[in-house]
Design an enzyme around this catalytic site. Structure first.
Site, short mmCIF file in Angstrom:
data_model
loop_
_atom_site.label_atom_id
_atom_site.label_comp_id
_atom_site.label_asym_id
_atom_site.label_seq_id
_atom_site.Cartn_x
_atom_site.Cartn_y
_atom_site.Cartn_z
N CYS A 86 0.85 -1.19 0.00
CA CYS A 86 0.00 0.00 0.00
C CYS A 86 0.89 1.24 0.00
CB CYS A 86 -0.91 0.00 1.22
SG CYS A 86 -1.96 1.46 1.32
N ILE A 88 0.63 5.30 -0.34
CA ILE A 88 -0.31 6.42 -0.26
C ILE A 88 0.43 7.70 -0.60
CG2 ILE A 88 -1.85 7.72 1.26
CD1 ILE A 88 -2.29 5.09 2.80
N GLU A 91 3.38 14.32 0.16
CA GLU A 91 3.65 15.66 -0.36
C GLU A 91 4.90 15.71 -1.24
OE1 GLU A 91 3.78 18.28 2.98
OE2 GLU A 91 1.73 17.80 3.57
N THR A 92 5.59 14.60 -1.39
CA THR A 92 6.84 14.61 -2.15
C THR A 92 6.75 13.65 -3.33
OG1 THR A 92 7.91 12.83 -0.93
CG2 THR A 92 8.11 15.06 0.00
N HIS A 94 8.33 11.04 -3.67
CA HIS A 94 8.59 9.67 -3.21
C HIS A 94 7.47 8.72 -3.62
CE1 HIS A 94 10.62 6.68 -0.78
NE2 HIS A 94 9.49 6.41 -0.16
N ASN A 119 -0.33 -8.34 -9.03
CA ASN A 119 0.15 -7.13 -8.38
C ASN A 119 -0.99 -6.43 -7.66
OD1 ASN A 119 1.31 -4.77 -7.54
ND2 ASN A 119 2.26 -4.29 -9.51
#
Length: 155
Positions: A86, A88, A91-92, A94, A119
């Protein structure tokens, strides 16, 4: 051809009785990935896969999932593998990095090893979206793994 031309029914495609399945679960966002794993394993058993033929390992996060999948693929004992995780959005950048790299690695492993890998690494905007998908995606991953293992066996 898999399907009506060979007399294969939907029931045959989803028959997991003779299959060995490996599951790799990321622990990051564990409340979601634990639910994914529970739904996935319950569906595998409902499809006829024996508990003893389901190997389930955990890794820290989605980027580590492909490494464990590769180790399982190299064993040569699995008819299909399942990736659970998972990711999520934050803000970056990443999020994009983890989502793209883990997805691409899972696909590459499936192709390199000619092994079905379902997947179910969720990529969502927020936790409510992940929670809304966790059970159904876990069940979907189990069905995909069983159907694709049977398909490849028939080709």
């Amino acid at each position: 051809m898999f399907g009506a031309d060979k007399g294969t029914t939907a029931e045959d495609r989803l028959n997991g009785k003779k299959l060995s399945i490996g599951i790799v679960q990321a622990r990051f966002n564990a409340s979601v990935t634990d639910a994914l794993a529970a739904a996935c394993k319950a569906e595998l058993v409902a499809l006829g896969v024996s508990d003893k033929d389901i190997d389930h390992v955990t890794v820290p996060g989605a980027l580590e999932v492909p490494v464990a999948l590769q180790a399982m693929a190299e064993k040569g004992k699995y008819d299909a593998l399942i990736a659970l995780g998972c990711i999520i959005r934050g803000e970056t950048y990443h999020f994009e990095l983890v989502a793209n790299e883990s997805g691409s690695a899972v696909t590459r492993l499936a192709l390199d090893y000619q092994l079905p890998i379902a997947n179910a690494i969720l990529t969502t905007e927020d936790m409510p979206q992940a929670i809304a998908r966790q059970d159904e995606k876990g069940r979907d991953a189990a069905r995909v793994a069983v159907e694709m293992a049977n398909l490849l066996e028939s080709i």
